[in-house]
Design an enzyme around this catalytic site. Structure first.
Site, PDB file in Angstrom:
ATOM      1  N   PRO A   2      37.418  46.839  51.522  1.00 25.04           N
ATOM      2  CA  PRO A   2      38.372  46.308  50.534  1.00 25.04           C
ATOM      3  C   PRO A   2      38.635  44.808  50.707  1.00 25.04           C
ATOM      4  O   PRO A   2      38.920  44.349  51.810  1.00 25.04           O
ATOM      5  CB  PRO A   2      39.646  47.111  50.805  1.00 25.04           C
ATOM      6  N   GLU A   3      38.494  44.065  49.616  1.00 26.40           N
ATOM      7  CA  GLU A   3      38.817  42.643  49.592  1.00 26.40           C
ATOM      8  C   GLU A   3      39.920  42.453  48.549  1.00 26.40           C
ATOM      9  O   GLU A   3      40.406  43.430  47.990  1.00 26.40           O
ATOM     10  CB  GLU A   3      37.558  41.831  49.254  1.00 26.40           C
ATOM     11  N   LYS A  58      44.468  40.403  51.893  1.00 24.15           N
ATOM     12  CA  LYS A  58      44.065  41.805  51.874  1.00 24.15           C
ATOM     13  C   LYS A  58      45.200  42.732  52.299  1.00 24.15           C
ATOM     14  O   LYS A  58      44.973  43.913  52.554  1.00 24.15           O
ATOM     15  CB  LYS A  58      42.868  41.997  52.807  1.00 24.15           C
ATOM     16  N   ARG A 255      27.554  38.604  59.488  1.00 18.52           N
ATOM     17  CA  ARG A 255      27.647  39.399  58.262  1.00 18.52           C
ATOM     18  C   ARG A 255      26.399  39.237  57.410  1.00 18.52           C
ATOM     19  O   ARG A 255      25.873  38.126  57.265  1.00 18.52           O
ATOM     20  CB  ARG A 255      28.879  38.970  57.440  1.00 18.52           C
TER      21      ARG A 255
END
Ligand SMILES: [Zn+2]
Length: 266
Positions: A2-3, A58, A255
């Site tokens: 979730p962002e 977030k 990432r």
């Protein structure tokens, strides 16, 4: 993971409980509670009224009040969704999933905190100032920051632009997917040094960020449409939706990073 756009979607889910009294809190798995035990969490929230949920980066904050029309404040629930968390609204009597870790019961239905991996979860701010303490490390929210502050904060230290965009203490809300999408839109290489960006580059990044977040928030996530870079993340033949060049996949700050070598030259 979730962002900002996803958490904005969860905020809209939590809005369904706004103004409603908590009839009870079922803690099905106390591992998602952070810095608070089940008994205290349940006792602090039972019979309280949920206020309007708000978001910073977030994080989602749900203040509560003791009476229906009272000004909501503390205690407040703070949710951080980690890798796999979400809020879901369900009618009564629906089947409870094994990853539904905490269930808030209201007269019209249930607000469920669902999380497979339990990397973060729910915090309780017992007093007003505690919300600020829990959010103290965060930079300004990416949806609200102005162009000038955006440029100033990103260029404080010399580092790769993608790493800076994802640093929550610089700017709160962007994760891996948002950062890749934004850099692709603005045609900036993910490893470009922040201090090499011109004022025009920074303005362009800010403009694109605003536009991307506006569309993504509307969708409740970064859309995986064919015209978005995100729509090609899992494609077998990854090609740039703008120029059809084969996309590159490298690691930046640990990432997986997707970018177009033609549009985003160094
Ligand atoms: Zn391209």
């Amino acid at each position: 993971m979730p962002e900002l756009p996803d958490v904005e979607g969860f905020r809209r889910v939590a809005q369904r409980a706004e103004g409603r009294q908590v009839r009870g809190v079922q803690v099905r798995d106390a591992q998602v509670l952070r810095g608070v035990g089940s008994a205290e969490f349940q006792e602090a929230l039972r019979r309280r009224y949920f206020g309007e949920p708000w978001r910073c980066g977030k994080w989602l904050v749900i203040p509560t009040a003791g009476a229906p029309n009272a000004e909501p404040g503390a205690p407040a629930v703070l949710a951080h969704f980690g890798m796999t968390g979400s809020f879901e609204w369900c009618g009564h009597g629906g089947e409870v999933h094994r990853h539904d870790r905490v269930v808030f019961d209201f007269a019209p239905g249930e607000l469920r905190y669902h999380d497979m991996r339990k990397l973060t979860g729910l915090h309780l701010a017992r007093q007003r100032g505690e919300v600020d303490e829990l959010l103290a490390e965060l930079g300004p929210d990416a949806q609200r920051i102005g162009a000038e502050e955006f440029g100033e904060r990103l260029t404080r230290t010399r580092r790769g632009i993608k790493a800076a965009l994802m640093d929550q203490s610089v700017l709160a809300g962007l994760g891996n997917i948002c950062a890749d999408e934004l850099l692709w839109r603005a045609r900036v290489h993910p490893n470009r040094a922040t201090t090499e960006l011109t004022a025009d580059d920074l303005d362009q990044l800010h403009r694109e960020m605003r536009a991307m977040l506006r569309d993504a928030v509307r969708a409740g996530r970064v859309p995986d449409d064919a015209s978005w870079l995100t729509g090609h993340r899992d494609a077998p033949d990854q090609r740039c939706p703008r120029c059809s060049t084969a996309l590159r996949r490298t690691r930046v700050g640990g990432r997986g990073t997707l970018w177009c070598p033609a549009c985003q030259s160094d």
